[in-house]
Motif scaffolding. Sequence first.
Motif, PDB file in Angstrom:
ATOM      1  N   MET A 156       7.405  -6.896  17.188  1.00 35.96           N
ATOM      2  CA  MET A 156       7.784  -6.433  15.859  1.00 35.96           C
ATOM      3  C   MET A 156       6.541  -6.415  14.984  1.00 35.96           C
ATOM      4  SD  MET A 156      10.840  -7.744  13.374  1.00 35.96           S
ATOM      5  CE  MET A 156      10.222  -9.290  12.760  1.00 35.96           C
ATOM      6  N   GLY A 157       6.196  -5.260  14.487  1.00 33.58           N
ATOM      7  CA  GLY A 157       4.999  -5.250  13.673  1.00 33.58           C
ATOM      8  C   GLY A 157       4.678  -3.888  13.091  1.00 33.58           C
ATOM      9  N   VAL A 158       3.628  -3.924  12.280  1.00 34.19           N
ATOM     10  CA  VAL A 158       3.099  -2.709  11.659  1.00 34.19           C
ATOM     11  C   VAL A 158       1.649  -2.578  12.070  1.00 34.19           C
ATOM     12  CG1 VAL A 158       2.533  -1.561   9.491  1.00 34.19           C
ATOM     13  CG2 VAL A 158       4.642  -2.905   9.678  1.00 34.19           C
ATOM     14  N   HIS A 159       1.323  -1.457  12.696  1.00 32.92           N
ATOM     15  CA  HIS A 159      -0.067  -1.256  13.121  1.00 32.92           C
ATOM     16  C   HIS A 159      -0.642   0.002  12.498  1.00 32.92           C
ATOM     17  CE1 HIS A 159      -3.708  -1.289  15.403  1.00 32.92           C
ATOM     18  NE2 HIS A 159      -3.482  -0.042  15.790  1.00 32.92           N
ATOM     19  N   TYR A 160      -1.793  -0.170  11.847  1.00 27.62           N
ATOM     20  CA  TYR A 160      -2.521   0.954  11.259  1.00 27.62           C
ATOM     21  C   TYR A 160      -3.590   1.432  12.226  1.00 27.62           C
ATOM     22  CZ  TYR A 160      -0.829   0.169   6.432  1.00 27.62           C
ATOM     23  OH  TYR A 160      -0.071   0.045   5.297  1.00 27.62           O
ATOM     24  N   ASN A 161      -3.643   2.734  12.424  1.00 28.35           N
ATOM     25  CA  ASN A 161      -4.806   3.346  13.069  1.00 28.35           C
ATOM     26  C   ASN A 161      -5.371   4.346  12.068  1.00 28.35           C
ATOM     27  OD1 ASN A 161      -6.632   4.923  14.551  1.00 28.35           O
ATOM     28  ND2 ASN A 161      -5.587   4.423  16.480  1.00 28.35           N
ATOM     29  N   HIS A 162      -6.286   3.851  11.250  1.00 25.66           N
ATOM     30  CA  HIS A 162      -6.830   4.701  10.185  1.00 25.66           C
ATOM     31  C   HIS A 162      -7.627   5.866  10.756  1.00 25.66           C
ATOM     32  CE1 HIS A 162      -5.943   1.045   7.782  1.00 25.66           C
ATOM     33  NE2 HIS A 162      -5.680   1.927   6.842  1.00 25.66           N
ATOM     34  N   GLU A 163      -8.260   5.628  11.892  1.00 25.30           N
ATOM     35  CA  GLU A 163      -9.070   6.691  12.480  1.00 25.30           C
ATOM     36  C   GLU A 163      -8.198   7.885  12.840  1.00 25.30           C
ATOM     37  OE1 GLU A 163     -11.642   5.242  15.531  1.00 25.30           O
ATOM     38  OE2 GLU A 163     -12.141   7.227  16.244  1.00 25.30           O
ATOM     39  N   PHE A 205       3.204   6.524   4.748  1.00 27.61           N
ATOM     40  CA  PHE A 205       3.689   5.152   4.862  1.00 27.61           C
ATOM     41  C   PHE A 205       3.342   4.350   3.620  1.00 27.61           C
ATOM     42  CE2 PHE A 205       3.073   0.688   6.034  1.00 27.61           C
ATOM     43  CZ  PHE A 205       4.352   0.389   6.478  1.00 27.61           C
ATOM     44  N   ALA A 265       6.048   2.284   1.534  1.00 26.88           N
ATOM     45  CA  ALA A 265       6.073   1.231   2.545  1.00 26.88           C
ATOM     46  C   ALA A 265       7.255   0.279   2.378  1.00 26.88           C
ATOM     47  CB  ALA A 265       4.760   0.441   2.504  1.00 26.88           C
ATOM     48  N   ASP A 266       7.565  -0.084   1.146  1.00 24.37           N
ATOM     49  CA  ASP A 266       8.648  -1.050   0.939  1.00 24.37           C
ATOM     50  C   ASP A 266       9.975  -0.519   1.486  1.00 24.37           C
ATOM     51  OD1 ASP A 266       6.816  -2.671  -0.305  1.00 24.37           O
ATOM     52  OD2 ASP A 266       7.361  -2.048  -2.327  1.00 24.37           O
ATOM     53  N   CYS A 322       9.896  -0.046   5.448  1.00 24.51           N
ATOM     54  CA  CYS A 322      10.015  -1.318   6.178  1.00 24.51           C
ATOM     55  C   CYS A 322      11.422  -1.907   6.027  1.00 24.51           C
ATOM     56  CB  CYS A 322       8.969  -2.309   5.674  1.00 24.51           C
ATOM     57  SG  CYS A 322       7.290  -1.914   6.196  1.00 24.51           S
ATOM     58  N   PHE A 344      13.059  -2.429   9.807  1.00 27.63           N
ATOM     59  CA  PHE A 344      13.103  -3.751  10.445  1.00 27.63           C
ATOM     60  C   PHE A 344      14.460  -4.417  10.285  1.00 27.63           C
ATOM     61  CE2 PHE A 344       8.464  -3.333   9.732  1.00 27.63           C
ATOM     62  CZ  PHE A 344       8.078  -3.428  11.068  1.00 27.63           C
TER      63      PHE A 344
END
Lengths: 253, 47
Positions: free
Chosen positions: B1-8, B28, B32-33, B36, B40
Amino acid sequence: MAVTVGHATAATGVDSGDGKISKNAWNENHTITGLGTMAEATAADYSTTAQANALYTPKSRGPARLAGNWYFPESYTGTLAAGIAMASGIIYYCPFVLERAITVSDLGARITTLAASGNIKLAIYANDASTNRPTGTPIAETASISTASAVNVSADITGSNVALAADTLYWAAFWADGTAAGTVILQTNTTASVSGFSRFVGGAQDEISSGATGGVSYVQSSEAYGTWPDAASESLTVTSNANRYYAMQLKAA
Amino acid sequence: MGVHYNHEQNRVTLTQGERREEYTVEDFDANADAICAAFFIPEPEEE
């Protein structure tokens, strides 16, 4: 390696007269250069750069770090706790040492209490060996990460993956924006003062114990949320709070 | 369970179990609020 034997006195006229070298020239003590202990040697004393690097690069221990897996630095030795709230406008720097070299692609943390509309950033700073404090601009950093949910969060490192050496002191840095002030809580390591600061950084006796001051697990500086600063220009202070050893997660590349 | 950023790659990935959603970073962060809160599902407290 070349070894040079030098005479304390040099005979003159060896190739002339009777061709003999004076006994003083031979009997004086000789000076041998080119030999020494490993501790005295420099990289230039070795045949190749690779040979020197093999001797001078800190040795990694432990099993290989697998690409794609997440790891805690080995200096996190206790159990994970619910965490402590981050104040806005403060960068928290928590020291850590790796047993094994690792190339890192992402940084992560666990938010245990969300902060709506908030953001955090994560970074790793190098250590100034003369002061045992973070220095320079970050060697690895993330852009902003939303704190909208109490979950594991992570982000890719800005730019290229970063190689971290074994047996080298680094500083994991955590920074919350104004909106997240006092509400976002990051997971910490409960045996904070023993697992990080007191083992690798040190300080006054009451800073490393769990006595009246509660021990120390980090240093901090006041800085408005934005671009990661040069830590050498920051006013770094030691604050007693043994449990504020925020748990930085590293993803192996 | 999570949030992952790939800015590239300008991508944010949300995961929980087998569930997965992806957004651009801009989309996002702008919401975001709500994203999420909708994505979740609370899990039982850890021991």
